[in-house]
Scaffold this motif. Structure first.
Motif, PDB file in Angstrom:
ATOM      1  N   ILE A  65       1.636   1.295  -6.079  1.00 35.55           N
ATOM      2  CA  ILE A  65       2.570   1.606  -7.156  1.00 35.55           C
ATOM      3  C   ILE A  65       2.690   0.363  -8.025  1.00 35.55           C
ATOM      4  O   ILE A  65       3.093  -0.708  -7.553  1.00 35.55           O
ATOM      5  CB  ILE A  65       3.942   2.019  -6.607  1.00 35.55           C
ATOM      6  CG1 ILE A  65       3.800   3.280  -5.752  1.00 35.55           C
ATOM      7  CG2 ILE A  65       4.923   2.261  -7.759  1.00 35.55           C
ATOM      8  CD1 ILE A  65       5.077   3.711  -5.083  1.00 35.55           C
ATOM      9  N   VAL A  66       2.299   0.516  -9.283  1.00 34.06           N
ATOM     10  CA  VAL A  66       2.329  -0.597 -10.225  1.00 34.06           C
ATOM     11  C   VAL A  66       3.244  -0.210 -11.390  1.00 34.06           C
ATOM     12  O   VAL A  66       2.947   0.738 -12.131  1.00 34.06           O
ATOM     13  CB  VAL A  66       0.917  -0.935 -10.748  1.00 34.06           C
ATOM     14  CG1 VAL A  66       0.989  -2.075 -11.753  1.00 34.06           C
ATOM     15  CG2 VAL A  66      -0.010  -1.267  -9.591  1.00 34.06           C
ATOM     16  N   ARG A  67       4.328  -0.924 -11.510  1.00 33.05           N
ATOM     17  CA  ARG A  67       5.320  -0.665 -12.584  1.00 33.05           C
ATOM     18  C   ARG A  67       5.705   0.812 -12.622  1.00 33.05           C
ATOM     19  O   ARG A  67       5.739   1.437 -13.687  1.00 33.05           O
ATOM     20  CB  ARG A  67       4.790  -1.137 -13.933  1.00 33.05           C
ATOM     21  CG  ARG A  67       4.684  -2.644 -14.033  1.00 33.05           C
ATOM     22  CD  ARG A  67       4.313  -3.095 -15.456  1.00 33.05           C
ATOM     23  NE  ARG A  67       2.942  -2.755 -15.798  1.00 33.05           N
ATOM     24  CZ  ARG A  67       1.899  -3.480 -15.478  1.00 33.05           C
ATOM     25  NH1 ARG A  67       2.059  -4.600 -14.809  1.00 33.05           N
ATOM     26  NH2 ARG A  67       0.683  -3.108 -15.823  1.00 33.05           N
ATOM     27  N   GLY A  68       5.954   1.355 -11.467  1.00 34.73           N
ATOM     28  CA  GLY A  68       6.431   2.719 -11.337  1.00 34.73           C
ATOM     29  C   GLY A  68       5.367   3.795 -11.410  1.00 34.73           C
ATOM     30  O   GLY A  68       5.681   4.981 -11.309  1.00 34.73           O
ATOM     31  N   SER A  69       4.115   3.413 -11.581  1.00 32.89           N
ATOM     32  CA  SER A  69       3.034   4.398 -11.661  1.00 32.89           C
ATOM     33  C   SER A  69       2.053   4.217 -10.511  1.00 32.89           C
ATOM     34  O   SER A  69       1.830   3.090 -10.060  1.00 32.89           O
ATOM     35  CB  SER A  69       2.281   4.249 -12.995  1.00 32.89           C
ATOM     36  OG  SER A  69       3.130   4.510 -14.082  1.00 32.89           O
ATOM     37  N   LEU A  70       1.475   5.319 -10.082  1.00 36.57           N
ATOM     38  CA  LEU A  70       0.467   5.254  -9.030  1.00 36.57           C
ATOM     39  C   LEU A  70      -0.855   4.751  -9.612  1.00 36.57           C
ATOM     40  O   LEU A  70      -1.247   5.135 -10.717  1.00 36.57           O
ATOM     41  CB  LEU A  70       0.270   6.624  -8.390  1.00 36.57           C
ATOM     42  CG  LEU A  70       1.476   7.170  -7.630  1.00 36.57           C
ATOM     43  CD1 LEU A  70       1.196   8.600  -7.162  1.00 36.57           C
ATOM     44  CD2 LEU A  70       1.810   6.292  -6.444  1.00 36.57           C
ATOM     45  N   ARG A  71      -1.522   3.917  -8.823  1.00 43.20           N
ATOM     46  CA  ARG A  71      -2.789   3.351  -9.282  1.00 43.20           C
ATOM     47  C   ARG A  71      -3.745   3.330  -8.111  1.00 43.20           C
ATOM     48  O   ARG A  71      -3.386   2.911  -7.013  1.00 43.20           O
ATOM     49  CB  ARG A  71      -2.569   1.941  -9.829  1.00 43.20           C
ATOM     50  CG  ARG A  71      -3.834   1.183 -10.134  1.00 43.20           C
ATOM     51  CD  ARG A  71      -3.561  -0.117 -10.833  1.00 43.20           C
ATOM     52  NE  ARG A  71      -4.754  -0.938 -10.899  1.00 43.20           N
ATOM     53  CZ  ARG A  71      -4.917  -1.917 -11.773  1.00 43.20           C
ATOM     54  NH1 ARG A  71      -3.958  -2.199 -12.629  1.00 43.20           N
ATOM     55  NH2 ARG A  71      -6.019  -2.626 -11.771  1.00 43.20           N
ATOM     56  N   ASP A  72      -4.999   3.762  -8.361  1.00 38.25           N
ATOM     57  CA  ASP A  72      -6.041   3.772  -7.325  1.00 38.25           C
ATOM     58  C   ASP A  72      -7.053   2.663  -7.606  1.00 38.25           C
ATOM     59  O   ASP A  72      -7.548   2.541  -8.728  1.00 38.25           O
ATOM     60  CB  ASP A  72      -6.763   5.120  -7.298  1.00 38.25           C
ATOM     61  CG  ASP A  72      -5.852   6.249  -6.881  1.00 38.25           C
ATOM     62  OD1 ASP A  72      -6.042   7.383  -7.343  1.00 38.25           O
ATOM     63  OD2 ASP A  72      -4.915   5.987  -6.081  1.00 38.25           O
TER      64      ASP A  72
ATOM     65  N   ILE B 248       0.839  -1.204   0.000  1.00 37.88           N
ATOM     66  CA  ILE B 248       0.000   0.000   0.000  1.00 37.88           C
ATOM     67  C   ILE B 248       0.867   1.245   0.000  1.00 37.88           C
ATOM     68  O   ILE B 248       1.733   1.388   0.866  1.00 37.88           O
ATOM     69  CB  ILE B 248      -0.934  -0.001   1.226  1.00 37.88           C
ATOM     70  CG1 ILE B 248      -1.894  -1.192   1.147  1.00 37.88           C
ATOM     71  CG2 ILE B 248      -1.701   1.310   1.316  1.00 37.88           C
ATOM     72  CD1 ILE B 248      -2.703  -1.414   2.412  1.00 37.88           C
ATOM     73  N   PHE B 249       0.627   2.121  -0.949  1.00 33.43           N
ATOM     74  CA  PHE B 249       1.328   3.417  -0.949  1.00 33.43           C
ATOM     75  C   PHE B 249       0.600   4.380  -0.011  1.00 33.43           C
ATOM     76  O   PHE B 249       1.217   5.042   0.819  1.00 33.43           O
ATOM     77  CB  PHE B 249       1.385   3.982  -2.361  1.00 33.43           C
ATOM     78  CG  PHE B 249       2.048   5.327  -2.453  1.00 33.43           C
ATOM     79  CD1 PHE B 249       1.292   6.484  -2.579  1.00 33.43           C
ATOM     80  CD2 PHE B 249       3.426   5.430  -2.402  1.00 33.43           C
ATOM     81  CE1 PHE B 249       1.905   7.723  -2.659  1.00 33.43           C
ATOM     82  CE2 PHE B 249       4.047   6.664  -2.471  1.00 33.43           C
ATOM     83  CZ  PHE B 249       3.281   7.813  -2.601  1.00 33.43           C
ATOM     84  N   SER B 250      -0.714   4.453  -0.149  1.00 31.59           N
ATOM     85  CA  SER B 250      -1.534   5.286   0.735  1.00 31.59           C
ATOM     86  C   SER B 250      -2.986   4.836   0.626  1.00 31.59           C
ATOM     87  O   SER B 250      -3.355   4.118  -0.296  1.00 31.59           O
ATOM     88  CB  SER B 250      -1.414   6.769   0.375  1.00 31.59           C
ATOM     89  OG  SER B 250      -1.920   7.016  -0.921  1.00 31.59           O
ATOM     90  N   ILE B 251      -3.774   5.256   1.608  1.00 27.98           N
ATOM     91  CA  ILE B 251      -5.203   4.958   1.590  1.00 27.98           C
ATOM     92  C   ILE B 251      -5.953   6.268   1.701  1.00 27.98           C
ATOM     93  O   ILE B 251      -5.716   7.034   2.636  1.00 27.98           O
ATOM     94  CB  ILE B 251      -5.614   4.023   2.740  1.00 27.98           C
ATOM     95  CG1 ILE B 251      -4.819   2.707   2.685  1.00 27.98           C
ATOM     96  CG2 ILE B 251      -7.110   3.714   2.652  1.00 27.98           C
ATOM     97  CD1 ILE B 251      -5.112   1.769   3.840  1.00 27.98           C
ATOM     98  N   ASN B 252      -6.865   6.514   0.777  1.00 28.07           N
ATOM     99  CA  ASN B 252      -7.666   7.727   0.862  1.00 28.07           C
ATOM    100  C   ASN B 252      -8.833   7.471   1.812  1.00 28.07           C
ATOM    101  O   ASN B 252      -8.728   7.641   3.006  1.00 28.07           O
ATOM    102  CB  ASN B 252      -8.135   8.148  -0.515  1.00 28.07           C
ATOM    103  CG  ASN B 252      -8.909   9.460  -0.467  1.00 28.07           C
ATOM    104  OD1 ASN B 252      -8.882  10.181   0.529  1.00 28.07           O
ATOM    105  ND2 ASN B 252      -9.619   9.762  -1.522  1.00 28.07           N
TER     106      ASN B 252
END
Length: 123
Positions: A102-109, A28-32
């Motif tokens: 973070i999926v393959r260097g990109s942020l994903r929600d 987990i990068f972050s949780i909104n």
């Protein structure tokens, strides 16, 4: 992979209290927003309460004044304190989280759901 694990459901009489807990784990990068939904037999899933990462809360009108949502950002947990429970509160309660990874260097929600926990309120 992100997982939400709930605990705390059960059977109780009308007027009683119960607390549900949910813990998020994984990459987990972050949780909104974290929150709780419920689905009664034959009905659509509905929002019960939610809480943003900044602590802004939202409640269904039917539970205002009786339910309290709280969240620990550091522990990635959310809980729902329910009091003065009514028989119409009988449902499967689901934890929900709007998670950034973070999926393959990109942020994903993505939206994630727990497996659900049964709450049964007898009259």
């Amino acid at each position: 992979q992100v997982q939400l694990v709930e605990s705390g459901g059960g059977l109780l009489q009308a007027g009683g209290s119960l607390t549900l807990a949910c813990a998020a784990s994984g990459s987990i990068f972050s949780i909104n927003t974290m929150g709780w939904y419920r689905q009664a037999p034959g009905k659509q899933r509905e929002l019960v309460a939610s809480c943003t990462s900044r602590g802004s809360t939202n409640y269904a009108d039917s539970v205002k004044g009786r339910f309290t949502i709280s969240r620990d950002n550091a522990k990635k947990t959310v809980s729902l304190q329910m009091s003065s429970l009514k028989p119409e509160g009988t449902a499967v309660y689901y934890c929900h989280a709007d998670v950034r990874t973070i999926v393959r260097g990109s942020l994903r929600d993505d939206n994630y759901w727990g497996q659900g926990t049964q709450v049964t309120v007898s009259s």
